[in-house]
Design a protein around this motif. Structure first.
Motif, PDB file in Angstrom:
ATOM      1  N   ILE A 139       1.772   6.518   1.605  1.00  0.00           N
ATOM      2  CA  ILE A 139       1.577   5.072   1.652  1.00  0.00           C
ATOM      3  C   ILE A 139       2.826   4.386   1.112  1.00  0.00           C
ATOM      4  CG2 ILE A 139       0.164   3.154   0.844  1.00  0.00           C
ATOM      5  CD1 ILE A 139      -2.152   5.115   0.531  1.00  0.00           C
ATOM      6  N   CYS A 140       3.280   3.356   1.791  1.00  0.00           N
ATOM      7  CA  CYS A 140       4.434   2.548   1.369  1.00  0.00           C
ATOM      8  C   CYS A 140       5.715   3.366   1.245  1.00  0.00           C
ATOM      9  CB  CYS A 140       4.153   1.841   0.048  1.00  0.00           C
ATOM     10  SG  CYS A 140       2.840   0.625   0.098  1.00  0.00           S
ATOM     11  N   THR A 141       5.822   4.446   2.004  1.00  0.00           N
ATOM     12  CA  THR A 141       7.055   5.234   1.942  1.00  0.00           C
ATOM     13  C   THR A 141       8.249   4.496   2.527  1.00  0.00           C
ATOM     14  OG1 THR A 141       6.389   6.283   4.034  1.00  0.00           O
ATOM     15  CG2 THR A 141       5.878   7.455   1.982  1.00  0.00           C
ATOM     16  N   CYS A 142       7.970   3.448   3.288  1.00  0.00           N
ATOM     17  CA  CYS A 142       9.064   2.677   3.884  1.00  0.00           C
ATOM     18  C   CYS A 142       9.829   1.886   2.837  1.00  0.00           C
ATOM     19  CB  CYS A 142       8.529   1.730   4.957  1.00  0.00           C
ATOM     20  SG  CYS A 142       7.273   0.582   4.354  1.00  0.00           S
ATOM     21  N   SER A 143       9.230   1.634   1.695  1.00  0.00           N
ATOM     22  CA  SER A 143       9.883   0.867   0.625  1.00  0.00           C
ATOM     23  C   SER A 143       9.639   1.565  -0.705  1.00  0.00           C
ATOM     24  CB  SER A 143       9.336  -0.573   0.593  1.00  0.00           C
ATOM     25  OG  SER A 143       9.902  -1.295  -0.484  1.00  0.00           O
ATOM     26  N   ALA A 144      10.650   2.289  -1.151  1.00  0.00           N
ATOM     27  CA  ALA A 144      10.515   3.021  -2.415  1.00  0.00           C
ATOM     28  C   ALA A 144      10.294   2.093  -3.607  1.00  0.00           C
ATOM     29  CB  ALA A 144      11.750   3.898  -2.639  1.00  0.00           C
ATOM     30  N   PRO A 145      11.028   0.966  -3.726  1.00  0.00           N
ATOM     31  CA  PRO A 145      10.776   0.069  -4.867  1.00  0.00           C
ATOM     32  C   PRO A 145       9.358  -0.488  -4.877  1.00  0.00           C
ATOM     33  CG  PRO A 145      12.900  -0.423  -3.860  1.00  0.00           C
ATOM     34  CD  PRO A 145      12.198   0.535  -2.943  1.00  0.00           C
ATOM     35  N   LEU A 146       8.818  -0.818  -3.683  1.00  0.00           N
ATOM     36  CA  LEU A 146       7.448  -1.348  -3.614  1.00  0.00           C
ATOM     37  C   LEU A 146       6.452  -0.292  -4.056  1.00  0.00           C
ATOM     38  CD1 LEU A 146       5.372  -3.490  -2.829  1.00  0.00           C
ATOM     39  CD2 LEU A 146       5.503  -2.650  -0.468  1.00  0.00           C
ATOM     40  N   LYS A 147       6.643   0.922  -3.568  1.00  0.00           N
ATOM     41  CA  LYS A 147       5.711   1.993  -3.935  1.00  0.00           C
ATOM     42  C   LYS A 147       5.779   2.273  -5.432  1.00  0.00           C
ATOM     43  CE  LYS A 147       4.079   6.572  -2.730  1.00  0.00           C
ATOM     44  NZ  LYS A 147       4.042   7.626  -1.713  1.00  0.00           N
ATOM     45  N   ARG A 148       6.982   2.279  -5.987  1.00  0.00           N
ATOM     46  CA  ARG A 148       7.128   2.522  -7.418  1.00  0.00           C
ATOM     47  C   ARG A 148       6.465   1.417  -8.217  1.00  0.00           C
ATOM     48  NH1 ARG A 148      12.940   2.544  -8.639  1.00  0.00           N
ATOM     49  NH2 ARG A 148      12.920   4.536  -7.529  1.00  0.00           N
ATOM     50  N   GLY A 149       6.610   0.178  -7.752  1.00  0.00           N
ATOM     51  CA  GLY A 149       5.992  -0.940  -8.449  1.00  0.00           C
ATOM     52  C   GLY A 149       4.473  -0.871  -8.415  1.00  0.00           C
ATOM     53  N   LEU A 150       3.912  -0.538  -7.227  1.00  0.00           N
ATOM     54  CA  LEU A 150       2.461  -0.431  -7.115  1.00  0.00           C
ATOM     55  C   LEU A 150       1.924   0.741  -7.950  1.00  0.00           C
ATOM     56  CD1 LEU A 150       2.004  -1.076  -3.280  1.00  0.00           C
ATOM     57  CD2 LEU A 150       1.504  -2.646  -5.168  1.00  0.00           C
ATOM     58  N   ALA A 151       2.659   1.854  -7.953  1.00  0.00           N
ATOM     59  CA  ALA A 151       2.235   2.997  -8.755  1.00  0.00           C
ATOM     60  C   ALA A 151       2.245   2.659 -10.238  1.00  0.00           C
ATOM     61  CB  ALA A 151       3.133   4.195  -8.479  1.00  0.00           C
ATOM     62  N   THR A 152       3.221   1.861 -10.641  1.00  0.00           N
ATOM     63  CA  THR A 152       3.306   1.455 -12.046  1.00  0.00           C
ATOM     64  C   THR A 152       2.143   0.554 -12.422  1.00  0.00           C
ATOM     65  OG1 THR A 152       5.723   1.609 -11.990  1.00  0.00           O
ATOM     66  CG2 THR A 152       4.749   0.303 -13.760  1.00  0.00           C
ATOM     67  N   LEU A 153       1.781  -0.359 -11.531  1.00  0.00           N
ATOM     68  CA  LEU A 153       0.649  -1.256 -11.799  1.00  0.00           C
ATOM     69  C   LEU A 153      -0.678  -0.498 -11.827  1.00  0.00           C
ATOM     70  CD1 LEU A 153       1.618  -4.365  -9.634  1.00  0.00           C
ATOM     71  CD2 LEU A 153       1.735  -4.125 -12.117  1.00  0.00           C
ATOM     72  N   MET A 154      -0.701   0.701 -11.269  1.00  0.00           N
ATOM     73  CA  MET A 154      -1.909   1.530 -11.316  1.00  0.00           C
ATOM     74  C   MET A 154      -1.956   2.352 -12.603  1.00  0.00           C
ATOM     75  SD  MET A 154      -2.040   2.856  -7.344  1.00  0.00           S
ATOM     76  CE  MET A 154      -3.538   3.800  -7.585  1.00  0.00           C
ATOM     77  N   ASN A 155      -1.285   1.888 -13.626  1.00  0.00           N
ATOM     78  CA  ASN A 155      -1.260   2.579 -14.909  1.00  0.00           C
ATOM     79  C   ASN A 155      -2.682   2.871 -15.388  1.00  0.00           C
ATOM     80  OD1 ASN A 155      -1.372   2.266 -18.089  1.00  0.00           O
ATOM     81  ND2 ASN A 155       0.659   3.014 -17.568  1.00  0.00           N
TER      82      ASN A 155
END
Length: 597
Positions: free
Chosen positions: A295-311
């Protein structure tokens, strides 16, 4: 075919037994930790320093494990085989306890809008100044010391002495490849929730899975029939349950045990506990699954941000607050106070044991109530105590000139934080009690509460500051640490990794849900590992230990960062000195006087 099916089920049974034995060892470690904390609390009671028992316990575990290594080098092998996976498991899940103070906030204890705004303003200002100042000063100090010692004609002798005082565990066969392979194995399996007593090499496991034989070695494997791999994976249901059993088990227990007991005998603790377990483990698994998904592999910064918010700590806090408030709404007027009281009595387990033995009554908890929230906080205490083992893994970094400089910096930072944070908060318009809460704004929960109470600060505000600091830190660490280039390797060693690699592949670790191949890291050696940690890595550890406290340390250990030992050391020194400056005269009187102006 019948023999093949029997072999498959025997392998499954052996795996389940090993898994259960691993969890039993975790329970034993937690019980032993609580008993040690209880004993230390009784020892420290004469000086009214019971709240130091967890920190003193961590120091004692560190000292004993290091002393055992000095006396008998093979103790490291025993630790890695039997205890390390359990310690890592506790560290991976102690975060559930961080959410409890925020869940326990009652609306009656909340500030009004203006006060909340000033608290937030002071929180932002003190955090920006503290993070930046501590990091830059640490970089300058560590960089200066490193440059001086590298230019010193006695540098060679110093390094030799440093290694002899606090050697790494490489002397008994452990190496940096151990950590690389274990980390990659955990990533491949996608789970840290399973614990094996012993697991063979990955290549051996593949052959055993193919043959349907139990994990007993290559000799037995070669003698077995060789059904196809599809025979092992023929049951998608089995694979699903084996991969997600913690979530499914907690959900099943909610409906089969928790709810019935709540309705029939009004016993709510199991319902609360299973719900907390379900929410926490689901949050952990969801974040992990998202990180490894497409999911969201097209945008690494977006995926990293969403993963961080899923803390997981943030999600658990929000969902458990929703759970307690929804539960309270069913009970009607006064339901929230009753729900929170049932969720946590607010008393340490060691205090309850002491009161039970002495036949005394605790004024704040006369019934001796121990709820699900208290159990989570007990696991947090155990997690902090077993960090003594993690410190022992990194004893070279601790017993070094860099470690000494870190202690000095943390002492100075504690003094500056206690006095300057209170002065700044008062200047921004906070009342005296709220301003005094900032004196221990980033100290670990075990020390922040007694420090705040000693000077008459607002304990709920302080709890909110401590937890918010930790959550904020966990949200920004993935971005900041990557930008700073902080190393992810947790241990330093001086030998080739072959022996350690073989030992790691045969020692306690995660149950693989699919066959995992050994990675190319088996050929790596410590020559690629820096001989010393960079000033930026050390400074990052000091800054996180001071400002992020236990949540920051937990994150660094979770990501296997080389900054972790410096963070743990900094957290302890900073926390202890904060208590000193808030409870010992003349510091205490001076602080209260400054806040009262």
């Amino acid at each position: 075919m019948a023999d093949s099916d029997a072999g498959i089920w025997k392998l499954r049974w052996d795996t389940a037994v090993a898994e259960g034995a691993g969890y039993l060892l975790v329970a034993i470690v937690c019980l032993a930790s609580e008993l040690l904390i209880w004993g230390l609390s009784r020892t420290l009671a004469a000086a009214r320093l019971e709240f130091f028992s967890t920190i003193v316990g961590m120091a004692l575990v560190f000292a004993l494990s290091t002393a055992c290594w000095v006396v008998w080098k093979r103790t490291d092998g025993f630790y890695r085989r039997w205890l390390k996976a359990r310690v890592d498991f506790i560290n991976a899940h102690l975060g559930a306890g961080f959410a409890i103070p925020m869940i326990m906030l009652d609306q009656d204890e909340m500030l009004n809008g203006g006060e909340i705004g000033r608290v937030i303003g002071s929180f932002i200002a003190t955090n920006i100044v503290s993070w930046v100042a501590v990091f830059l000063l640490s970089v300058a100090a560590i960089g200066g010391v490193t440059q001086l010692t590298s230019q010193s004609p006695i540098r060679k002798g110093f390094v030799s002495s440093e290694k002899s005082i606090a050697p790494t565990s490489s002397d008994d066969g452990s190496s940096s490849a151990d950590f690389e392979v274990e980390a990659q194995t955990q990533q491949a399996t996608g789970s840290r929730d399973g614990l094996l007593i012993s697991i063979p090499r990955a290549t051996d496991t593949e052959k055993q899975l193919e043959s349907g034989a139990p994990a007993q070695g290559l000799s037995n494997t070669n003698e077995q029939a060789e059904p196809s791999c599809a025979s092992v994976a023929e049951s998608s249901t089995w694979n699903f349950f084996s991969r997600h059993f913690p979530i499914l088990l907690s959900l099943a227990l909610i409906f089969t045990v928790g709810i019935p007991l709540t309705i029939t005998i009004h016993e709510e603790r199991l319902f609360d506990g299973f719900t907390l377990w379900f929410i926490w483990i689901s949050s952990v698994r969801s974040q992990r699954a998202f990180k490894h998904s497409k999911i969201c592999t097209c945008s690494a910064p977006l995926k990293r941000g969403l993963a961080t918010l899923m803390n997981p700590v943030l999600l658990t806090t929000l969902l458990m607050m929703g759970y307690t408030r929804a539960k309270a709404s069913v009970l009607g007027p006064g339901g929230l106070a009753r729900t929170l009281q049932k969720f946590s009595g607010g008393t340490h387990l060691y205090a309850l044991w002491t009161a039970a033995v002495n036949g005394n009554e605790i004024p704040s908890n006369p019934t001796g109530w121990f709820g699900a929230g208290d159990a989570a906080l007990s696991i947090l205490e155990c997690g902090i105590l077993v960090w003594g083992f993690k410190l022992s893994e990194c004893r070279r970094q601790i017993f070094s000139l860099t470690g000494l400089v870190a202690i000095i910096l943390c002492t100075a930072a504690a003094a500056a934080n206690v006095f300057l944070s209170v002065i700044a908060s008062r200047a921004m318009g906070l009342q005296v009690t709220e301003a005094l809460s900032f004196a221990a704004r980033s100290t670990t929960l075990a020390l922040a509460k007694p420090a705040t109470e000693a000077i008459g600060g607002n304990s709920p505000v302080n709890a909110m500051l401590v937890v918010s600091n930790g959550i904020l830190g966990q949200l920004v660490y993935p971005f900041i640490l990557d930008k700073l280039g902080v190393s992810k390797e947790h241990d330093e060693n001086d030998r080739d990794g072959e022996t350690g690699l073989a030992e790691t592949q045969q020692t306690a670790t995660i149950i693989p849900t699919t066959p995992v191949e050994a990675s190319s890291s088996s050929n790596s050696n410590s020559s690629s590992t820096p001989s010393t940690d960079s000033p930026v890595t050390v400074a990052a550890g000091i800054a996180i230990g001071i400002n992020g406290a236990a949540m920051g340390v937990s994150y660094l250990y979770e990501t296997r960062s080389r900054a972790a030992p410096y963070a743990a050391l900094s957290m302890v020194v900073f926390g202890v000195m904060t208590v000193v400056f808030t409870t010992v005269e003349p510091f205490k009187g001076t602080l209260i006087s400054l806040a009262s102006r």
